[in-house]
Design a protein around this motif. Sequence first.
Motif, short mmCIF file in Angstrom:
data_model
loop_
_atom_site.label_atom_id
_atom_site.label_comp_id
_atom_site.label_asym_id
_atom_site.label_seq_id
_atom_site.Cartn_x
_atom_site.Cartn_y
_atom_site.Cartn_z
N ALA A 62 0.84 -1.20 0.00
CA ALA A 62 0.00 0.00 0.00
C ALA A 62 0.87 1.25 0.00
CB ALA A 62 -0.93 0.00 1.21
N GLN A 63 1.93 1.23 0.79
CA GLN A 63 2.82 2.39 0.85
C GLN A 63 3.43 2.65 -0.54
OE1 GLN A 63 5.83 2.21 3.87
NE2 GLN A 63 6.43 4.32 3.55
N LYS A 64 3.84 1.60 -1.22
CA LYS A 64 4.39 1.75 -2.57
C LYS A 64 3.35 2.34 -3.52
CE LYS A 64 7.60 -2.09 -2.12
NZ LYS A 64 7.86 -3.48 -2.49
N ALA A 65 2.12 1.85 -3.43
CA ALA A 65 1.06 2.34 -4.32
C ALA A 65 0.72 3.80 -4.04
CB ALA A 65 -0.19 1.47 -4.16
N LEU A 66 0.86 4.22 -2.78
CA LEU A 66 0.49 5.59 -2.40
C LEU A 66 1.61 6.61 -2.55
CD1 LEU A 66 -1.64 4.78 0.78
CD2 LEU A 66 -2.46 5.29 -1.54
N ASN A 67 2.80 6.16 -2.90
CA ASN A 67 3.93 7.08 -3.06
C ASN A 67 3.67 8.14 -4.12
OD1 ASN A 67 5.64 6.22 -1.04
ND2 ASN A 67 6.62 4.69 -2.32
N LYS A 68 2.80 7.85 -5.08
CA LYS A 68 2.52 8.81 -6.15
C LYS A 68 1.84 10.09 -5.64
CE LYS A 68 -2.01 7.09 -7.58
NZ LYS A 68 -2.76 6.53 -8.70
N PHE A 69 1.27 10.04 -4.44
CA PHE A 69 0.57 11.20 -3.88
C PHE A 69 1.50 12.21 -3.22
CE2 PHE A 69 -2.80 8.01 -4.06
CZ PHE A 69 -3.79 8.73 -4.70
N GLU A 70 2.78 11.86 -3.09
CA GLU A 70 3.76 12.75 -2.45
C GLU A 70 3.27 13.22 -1.08
OE1 GLU A 70 4.82 15.83 -5.21
OE2 GLU A 70 5.50 14.38 -6.70
N ILE A 71 2.91 12.26 -0.25
CA ILE A 71 2.47 12.51 1.11
C ILE A 71 3.42 11.83 2.08
CG2 ILE A 71 0.01 12.87 0.63
CD1 ILE A 71 -0.48 9.94 1.04
N LYS A 72 3.46 12.31 3.30
CA LYS A 72 4.33 11.72 4.32
C LYS A 72 3.66 10.46 4.87
CE LYS A 72 6.91 12.64 8.43
NZ LYS A 72 7.47 13.63 9.32
N ILE A 73 4.34 9.32 4.74
CA ILE A 73 3.80 8.04 5.20
C ILE A 73 4.80 7.39 6.14
CG2 ILE A 73 2.97 5.76 4.53
CD1 ILE A 73 2.38 6.90 1.74
#
Length: 86
Positions: free
Chosen positions: A19-30
């Motif tokens: 999920a973290q990999k998939a959400l990296n496109k949003f440029e948000i702090k995870i």
Amino acid sequence: RESIILEMEFESNNAAMNAQKALNKFEIKINSLNNHLLISDATIFDKLPDILKTLKENSLKVCEIKLREHSLEDIFINLTGRRLRE
């Protein structure tokens, strides 16, 4: 200002990493903690529908979602990468 945390729980650590990999496109702090992701972003409410859509498109099931304010533990996690009780 990053005043809201989106906390998502997944079935496994592996699912959270995917999920973290998939959400990296949003440029948000995870921050990743075991099978949880903690997302900190000032515009999280605007991004939430697209985040959920991305997770669904990648067949990633979220077990639990929480929206909450930052806590002292969140500051500790940002500094150390782990929870107080670990």
